[in-house]
Design an enzyme around this catalytic site. Structure first.
Site, PDB file in Angstrom:
ATOM      1  N   CYS A 107      94.817  10.976   7.189  1.00 14.20           N
ATOM      2  CA  CYS A 107      96.295  10.302   7.518  1.00 14.20           C
ATOM      3  C   CYS A 107      96.546  10.284   8.858  1.00 14.20           C
ATOM      4  O   CYS A 107      97.347   9.415   9.027  1.00 14.20           O
ATOM      5  CB  CYS A 107      97.176  11.392   6.641  1.00 14.20           C
ATOM      6  SG  CYS A 107      97.192  12.977   7.220  1.00 14.20           S
ATOM      7  N   HIS A 159     103.986  11.275  10.816  1.00  8.40           N
ATOM      8  CA  HIS A 159     103.083  11.737  11.725  1.00  8.40           C
ATOM      9  C   HIS A 159     103.257  11.211  12.999  1.00  8.40           C
ATOM     10  O   HIS A 159     103.470   9.891  12.832  1.00  8.40           O
ATOM     11  CB  HIS A 159     101.719  11.781  11.256  1.00  8.40           C
ATOM     12  CG  HIS A 159     101.313  12.672  10.011  1.00  8.40           C
ATOM     13  ND1 HIS A 159     101.976  13.548   9.772  1.00  8.40           N
ATOM     14  CD2 HIS A 159     100.256  12.623   9.384  1.00  8.40           C
ATOM     15  CE1 HIS A 159     101.511  14.298   8.528  1.00  8.40           C
ATOM     16  NE2 HIS A 159     100.352  13.590   8.677  1.00  8.40           N
TER      17      HIS A 159
END
EC number: 1.2.1.11
Length: 338
Positions: free
Chosen positions: A132, A244
Protein backbone atom coordinates in the site's frame (compact mmCIF):
# COMPACT_ATOMS: atom_id res chain seq x y z
CA UNK A 1 -23.56 -7.07 -25.71
CA UNK A 2 -21.08 -6.46 -22.87
CA UNK A 3 -19.69 -9.64 -21.37
CA UNK A 4 -20.28 -9.98 -17.65
CA UNK A 5 -18.08 -11.79 -15.17
CA UNK A 6 -18.44 -13.81 -12.00
CA UNK A 7 -16.36 -12.18 -9.28
CA UNK A 8 -15.32 -13.36 -5.82
CA UNK A 9 -13.94 -11.08 -3.11
CA UNK A 10 -12.14 -13.17 -0.50
CA UNK A 11 -11.83 -11.32 2.78
CA UNK A 12 -15.00 -9.34 2.11
CA UNK A 13 -15.51 -8.31 5.75
CA UNK A 14 -12.06 -6.73 6.07
CA UNK A 15 -11.11 -3.13 5.31
CA UNK A 16 -9.73 -3.82 1.83
CA UNK A 17 -12.37 -6.40 0.92
CA UNK A 18 -15.22 -4.03 1.74
CA UNK A 19 -13.55 -1.23 -0.20
CA UNK A 20 -13.04 -3.55 -3.18
CA UNK A 21 -16.78 -4.27 -3.27
CA UNK A 22 -17.51 -0.54 -3.00
CA UNK A 23 -15.23 0.32 -5.91
CA UNK A 24 -16.48 -2.50 -8.13
CA UNK A 25 -19.98 -1.09 -7.66
CA UNK A 26 -18.90 2.56 -8.08
CA UNK A 27 -17.11 1.87 -11.35
CA UNK A 28 -19.91 -0.31 -12.76
CA UNK A 29 -17.66 -3.29 -13.30
CA UNK A 30 -19.53 -5.70 -15.62
CA UNK A 31 -20.58 -8.32 -13.09
CA UNK A 32 -22.86 -11.28 -13.60
CA UNK A 33 -22.61 -12.51 -10.03
CA UNK A 34 -20.50 -11.38 -7.10
CA UNK A 35 -19.56 -13.60 -4.18
CA UNK A 36 -18.65 -12.06 -0.82
CA UNK A 37 -16.35 -14.57 0.86
CA UNK A 38 -14.92 -14.66 4.37
CA UNK A 39 -13.98 -17.08 7.13
CA UNK A 40 -16.55 -19.34 8.76
CA UNK A 41 -16.65 -17.00 11.76
CA UNK A 42 -18.22 -14.35 9.51
CA UNK A 43 -21.03 -16.54 8.18
CA UNK A 44 -24.39 -14.85 8.65
CA UNK A 45 -22.91 -11.38 8.29
CA UNK A 46 -23.80 -9.02 5.46
CA UNK A 47 -21.80 -6.53 3.40
CA UNK A 48 -22.82 -3.78 1.00
CA UNK A 49 -22.37 -3.91 -2.75
CA UNK A 50 -23.70 -0.66 -4.17
CA UNK A 51 -27.40 -0.63 -3.30
CA UNK A 52 -27.42 -4.40 -2.72
CA UNK A 53 -26.73 -6.40 0.41
CA UNK A 54 -24.63 -9.54 0.06
CA UNK A 55 -24.59 -12.52 2.40
CA UNK A 56 -21.17 -13.76 3.41
CA UNK A 57 -20.29 -17.18 2.01
CA UNK A 58 -17.64 -19.59 3.23
CA UNK A 59 -14.34 -19.84 1.38
CA UNK A 60 -14.29 -23.59 1.93
CA UNK A 61 -17.55 -24.01 0.02
CA UNK A 62 -16.60 -21.73 -2.89
CA UNK A 63 -16.35 -23.45 -6.29
CA UNK A 64 -13.64 -21.61 -8.21
CA UNK A 65 -14.87 -23.24 -11.43
CA UNK A 66 -17.72 -20.72 -11.26
CA UNK A 67 -15.43 -17.68 -10.80
CA UNK A 68 -13.73 -15.65 -13.54
CA UNK A 69 -11.73 -13.27 -11.31
CA UNK A 70 -11.00 -13.65 -7.60
CA UNK A 71 -9.74 -10.76 -5.47
CA UNK A 72 -7.79 -12.19 -2.53
CA UNK A 73 -7.84 -9.67 0.35
CA UNK A 74 -7.32 -12.00 3.31
CA UNK A 75 -3.57 -12.23 3.92
CA UNK A 76 -0.74 -14.52 2.91
CA UNK A 77 -1.86 -17.66 4.73
CA UNK A 78 -5.24 -17.70 3.01
CA UNK A 79 -3.59 -16.92 -0.33
CA UNK A 80 -1.08 -19.74 0.14
CA UNK A 81 -3.81 -22.30 0.80
CA UNK A 82 -6.49 -21.28 -1.66
CA UNK A 83 -4.88 -19.54 -4.66
CA UNK A 84 -3.51 -22.83 -6.07
CA UNK A 85 -7.07 -24.19 -5.97
CA UNK A 86 -8.36 -21.10 -7.76
CA UNK A 87 -5.78 -21.12 -10.53
CA UNK A 88 -6.19 -24.87 -11.04
CA UNK A 89 -9.82 -24.06 -11.92
CA UNK A 90 -8.69 -21.45 -14.49
CA UNK A 91 -9.77 -18.58 -12.25
CA UNK A 92 -7.63 -15.45 -12.57
CA UNK A 93 -6.40 -14.21 -9.20
CA UNK A 94 -5.55 -10.68 -8.13
CA UNK A 95 -3.73 -11.14 -4.84
CA UNK A 96 -3.33 -8.33 -2.33
CA UNK A 97 -1.07 -10.21 0.05
CA UNK A 98 2.74 -10.15 -0.12
CA UNK A 99 2.96 -13.85 -1.05
CA UNK A 100 3.65 -13.54 -4.79
CA UNK A 101 4.97 -9.99 -5.08
CA UNK A 102 8.60 -10.91 -5.64
CA UNK A 103 7.85 -14.06 -7.65
CA UNK A 104 9.49 -13.49 -11.05
CA UNK A 105 6.66 -15.35 -12.78
CA UNK A 106 3.95 -13.12 -11.28
CA UNK A 107 3.50 -9.54 -12.54
CA UNK A 108 3.43 -6.86 -9.84
CA UNK A 109 1.22 -4.18 -11.30
CA UNK A 110 0.55 -0.49 -10.80
CA UNK A 111 -1.65 0.41 -13.80
CA UNK A 112 -0.24 3.93 -14.23
CA UNK A 113 3.30 2.54 -14.24
CA UNK A 114 3.82 -0.91 -15.77
CA UNK A 115 0.65 -2.20 -17.42
CA UNK A 116 2.71 -3.70 -20.24
CA UNK A 117 3.86 -6.47 -17.89
CA UNK A 118 0.27 -7.59 -17.26
CA UNK A 119 0.47 -9.82 -20.33
CA UNK A 120 2.65 -12.15 -18.27
CA UNK A 121 -0.23 -13.00 -15.91
CA UNK A 122 -1.16 -16.22 -17.69
CA UNK A 123 2.08 -17.94 -16.64
CA UNK A 124 0.45 -18.64 -13.29
CA UNK A 125 -2.95 -16.90 -13.66
CA UNK A 126 -1.93 -14.61 -10.78
CA UNK A 127 -1.41 -10.85 -10.62
CA UNK A 128 0.11 -9.37 -7.46
CA UNK A 129 -1.14 -6.08 -6.04
CA UNK A 130 1.80 -4.13 -4.52
CA UNK A 131 2.24 -2.93 -0.96
CA UNK A 132 0.00 0.00 0.00
CA UNK A 133 3.01 2.33 0.24
CA UNK A 134 4.67 1.07 -2.93
CA UNK A 135 1.66 1.93 -5.10
CA UNK A 136 1.67 5.71 -4.47
CA UNK A 137 5.47 5.76 -4.48
CA UNK A 138 5.60 4.06 -7.88
CA UNK A 139 2.93 6.38 -9.30
CA UNK A 140 5.07 9.38 -8.32
CA UNK A 141 8.58 8.04 -8.94
CA UNK A 142 8.16 6.33 -12.31
CA UNK A 143 7.36 9.45 -14.40
CA UNK A 144 10.36 11.18 -12.83
CA UNK A 145 12.60 8.19 -13.52
CA UNK A 146 11.39 8.18 -17.13
CA UNK A 147 12.81 11.70 -17.55
CA UNK A 148 15.99 11.52 -15.48
CA UNK A 149 17.16 8.26 -13.92
CA UNK A 150 16.88 8.02 -10.15
CA UNK A 151 20.11 7.24 -8.28
CA UNK A 152 18.81 6.71 -4.75
CA UNK A 153 15.69 7.29 -2.66
CA UNK A 154 15.33 7.87 1.09
CA UNK A 155 11.80 7.17 2.25
CA UNK A 156 10.03 7.76 5.56
CA UNK A 157 6.46 6.48 5.72
CA UNK A 158 3.67 7.56 8.05
CA UNK A 159 1.19 4.70 7.89
CA UNK A 160 -2.32 4.76 9.30
CA UNK A 161 -3.72 2.00 11.48
CA UNK A 162 -6.18 0.84 8.80
CA UNK A 163 -3.17 -0.74 7.10
CA UNK A 164 -3.24 -3.23 9.98
CA UNK A 165 -6.90 -4.05 9.40
CA UNK A 166 -10.03 -3.46 11.42
CA UNK A 167 -8.26 -4.70 14.55
CA UNK A 168 -5.75 -1.86 14.19
CA UNK A 169 -8.50 0.74 13.86
CA UNK A 170 -10.33 -0.71 16.86
CA UNK A 171 -7.17 -0.59 18.96
CA UNK A 172 -6.56 3.10 18.20
CA UNK A 173 -10.19 3.91 18.99
CA UNK A 174 -10.24 1.92 22.24
CA UNK A 175 -6.91 3.28 23.50
CA UNK A 176 -7.90 6.86 22.70
CA UNK A 177 -11.20 6.45 24.52
CA UNK A 178 -9.47 4.84 27.52
CA UNK A 179 -7.01 7.72 27.85
CA UNK A 180 -9.84 10.23 28.16
CA UNK A 181 -11.36 8.32 31.08
CA UNK A 182 -7.96 7.69 32.70
CA UNK A 183 -8.12 4.00 31.87
CA UNK A 184 -5.52 1.66 30.44
CA UNK A 185 -5.81 -0.38 27.28
CA UNK A 186 -2.76 -2.51 26.63
CA UNK A 187 -1.59 -3.04 23.03
CA UNK A 188 -2.75 -6.22 21.33
CA UNK A 189 -2.46 -5.60 17.60
CA UNK A 190 0.53 -3.26 17.78
CA UNK A 191 3.88 -3.67 19.59
CA UNK A 192 3.38 -0.46 21.60
CA UNK A 193 0.61 1.99 22.46
CA UNK A 194 -0.66 3.64 19.26
CA UNK A 195 -2.96 6.30 20.72
CA UNK A 196 -1.09 9.63 21.05
CA UNK A 197 2.07 7.87 19.93
CA UNK A 198 4.12 6.80 16.92
CA UNK A 199 6.68 4.03 16.48
CA UNK A 200 9.10 2.98 13.70
CA UNK A 201 8.04 -0.65 13.68
CA UNK A 202 5.79 -2.20 11.01
CA UNK A 203 6.19 -5.91 10.35
CA UNK A 204 8.91 -8.10 11.81
CA UNK A 205 12.34 -6.80 12.84
CA UNK A 206 15.05 -8.31 10.64
CA UNK A 207 18.65 -9.06 11.62
CA UNK A 208 19.94 -6.16 9.48
CA UNK A 209 17.95 -3.67 11.56
CA UNK A 210 15.26 -3.08 8.94
CA UNK A 211 11.70 -4.30 9.32
CA UNK A 212 9.97 -6.68 6.93
CA UNK A 213 7.75 -3.79 5.78
CA UNK A 214 10.78 -1.66 4.93
CA UNK A 215 12.38 -4.53 3.02
CA UNK A 216 9.15 -5.16 1.08
CA UNK A 217 8.90 -1.53 0.03
CA UNK A 218 12.48 -1.43 -1.28
CA UNK A 219 12.31 -4.75 -3.15
CA UNK A 220 8.88 -4.10 -4.69
CA UNK A 221 9.92 -0.65 -5.91
CA UNK A 222 12.91 -2.20 -7.66
CA UNK A 223 10.76 -4.88 -9.28
CA UNK A 224 8.28 -2.30 -10.61
CA UNK A 225 10.60 0.56 -11.62
CA UNK A 226 14.01 -1.10 -12.01
CA UNK A 227 17.13 -2.18 -10.13
CA UNK A 228 19.22 0.86 -11.08
CA UNK A 229 18.58 2.66 -7.77
CA UNK A 230 18.59 1.76 -4.09
CA UNK A 231 15.95 2.71 -1.55
CA UNK A 232 16.47 3.25 2.18
CA UNK A 233 13.17 3.03 4.04
CA UNK A 234 11.90 3.82 7.54
CA UNK A 235 8.29 2.78 8.15
CA UNK A 236 6.39 4.52 10.95
CA UNK A 237 2.95 3.71 12.35
CA UNK A 238 0.96 6.83 13.25
CA UNK A 239 -2.33 7.35 15.13
CA UNK A 240 -4.39 8.11 12.01
CA UNK A 241 -7.32 5.93 10.99
CA UNK A 242 -7.09 6.13 7.18
CA UNK A 243 -4.51 7.66 4.84
CA UNK A 244 -0.80 6.98 4.37
CA UNK A 245 1.78 9.74 3.94
CA UNK A 246 5.36 9.51 2.71
CA UNK A 247 8.33 11.86 2.96
CA UNK A 248 10.63 11.17 0.00
CA UNK A 249 14.15 12.38 -0.75
CA UNK A 250 15.12 11.55 -4.35
CA UNK A 251 18.63 11.86 -5.77
CA UNK A 252 18.89 11.84 -9.57
CA UNK A 253 21.80 11.02 -11.87
CA UNK A 254 21.58 14.40 -13.57
CA UNK A 255 20.56 17.97 -12.85
CA UNK A 256 16.91 18.62 -12.01
CA UNK A 257 15.05 21.18 -9.94
CA UNK A 258 11.75 21.36 -8.07
CA UNK A 259 9.99 23.30 -10.83
CA UNK A 260 10.83 20.62 -13.39
CA UNK A 261 9.70 17.86 -11.02
CA UNK A 262 6.38 19.63 -10.48
CA UNK A 263 5.84 20.00 -14.23
CA UNK A 264 6.55 16.31 -14.84
CA UNK A 265 4.17 15.23 -12.10
CA UNK A 266 1.43 17.58 -13.29
CA UNK A 267 1.34 15.62 -16.56
CA UNK A 268 1.47 12.19 -14.91
CA UNK A 269 -1.53 9.87 -14.65
CA UNK A 270 -3.17 9.44 -11.26
CA UNK A 271 -1.43 12.38 -9.56
CA UNK A 272 -2.68 15.68 -8.18
CA UNK A 273 0.12 18.16 -7.44
CA UNK A 274 -0.17 21.03 -4.99
CA UNK A 275 1.94 24.06 -5.83
CA UNK A 276 4.09 25.64 -3.13
CA UNK A 277 2.66 29.00 -4.19
CA UNK A 278 -0.53 28.25 -2.27
CA UNK A 279 -1.09 28.88 1.43
CA UNK A 280 -1.05 25.59 3.37
CA UNK A 281 0.30 24.00 0.20
CA UNK A 282 0.28 20.40 1.36
CA UNK A 283 -2.20 17.56 1.76
CA UNK A 284 -2.80 15.66 5.01
CA UNK A 285 -4.26 12.17 5.45
CA UNK A 286 -7.75 13.27 6.51
CA UNK A 287 -8.08 15.21 3.25
CA UNK A 288 -7.56 12.16 1.02
CA UNK A 289 -10.05 9.75 2.59
CA UNK A 290 -12.32 8.53 -0.20
CA UNK A 291 -10.09 10.03 -2.92
CA UNK A 292 -8.63 8.02 -5.80
CA UNK A 293 -5.63 10.19 -6.67
CA UNK A 294 -2.11 10.21 -5.29
CA UNK A 295 -1.45 13.71 -3.92
CA UNK A 296 2.06 15.18 -4.16
CA UNK A 297 2.98 18.39 -2.34
CA UNK A 298 5.94 20.15 -0.62
CA UNK A 299 8.04 19.70 -3.78
CA UNK A 300 11.36 21.44 -3.10
CA UNK A 301 15.08 21.31 -3.76
CA UNK A 302 17.30 19.58 -1.21
CA UNK A 303 19.68 22.38 -0.21
CA UNK A 304 22.18 19.87 1.24
CA UNK A 305 22.72 17.77 -1.89
CA UNK A 306 22.93 18.40 -5.64
CA UNK A 307 20.37 16.87 -8.04
CA UNK A 308 18.11 15.98 -5.12
CA UNK A 309 14.45 16.74 -4.45
CA UNK A 310 12.20 16.43 -1.40
CA UNK A 311 8.47 15.84 -1.69
CA UNK A 312 5.45 14.68 0.31
CA UNK A 313 3.02 12.01 -0.93
CA UNK A 314 -0.42 11.26 0.53
CA UNK A 315 -3.14 8.85 -0.51
CA UNK A 316 -6.07 6.80 0.76
CA UNK A 317 -4.36 3.49 1.51
CA UNK A 318 -7.61 1.51 1.28
CA UNK A 319 -8.47 2.89 -2.16
CA UNK A 320 -5.49 3.61 -4.44
CA UNK A 321 -3.19 1.93 -1.95
CA UNK A 322 -5.11 -1.35 -2.27
CA UNK A 323 -8.65 -1.81 -3.59
CA UNK A 324 -8.74 0.70 -6.46
CA UNK A 325 -5.42 -0.49 -7.82
CA UNK A 326 -6.69 -4.07 -7.99
CA UNK A 327 -9.96 -3.07 -9.67
CA UNK A 328 -8.00 -1.08 -12.26
CA UNK A 329 -5.99 -4.24 -12.94
CA UNK A 330 -9.21 -6.21 -13.38
CA UNK A 331 -10.55 -3.58 -15.78
CA UNK A 332 -7.46 -3.93 -17.94
CA UNK A 333 -7.77 -7.71 -17.83
CA UNK A 334 -11.34 -7.76 -19.15
CA UNK A 335 -10.63 -5.06 -21.74
CA UNK A 336 -7.62 -6.75 -23.30
CA UNK A 337 -7.02 -10.28 -22.04
CA UNK A 338 -10.19 -12.14 -20.95
Amino acid sequence: MTKKYNIAVIGATGNVGRETLNILAERNFPINKVYAIASDSSLGREVSFGEKILQINSLKSLHFDDIDIAFFCAGSEVSKEFIPKATASNCVVIDKSSLFRVDNQVPLIVPEVNLSTLKEFNTKNIIANPNCIVIPLAVALKPLDNEIKIKRVVISTYQSVSGAGKAGMDELYDQTKSKYVFGENDPKKFPKQIAFNIFPHIGDLNKDGYTSEEAKIASELNKIIGNHFKASVTSVRVPVFIGHSISVNIEFNDKIDAKEVEEILQDADGIVTISNNNYLAYISPVEVVGEDAVYVSRIRNDVSRDNTINLWITCDNLRKGAALNSVQIAEELINNYL
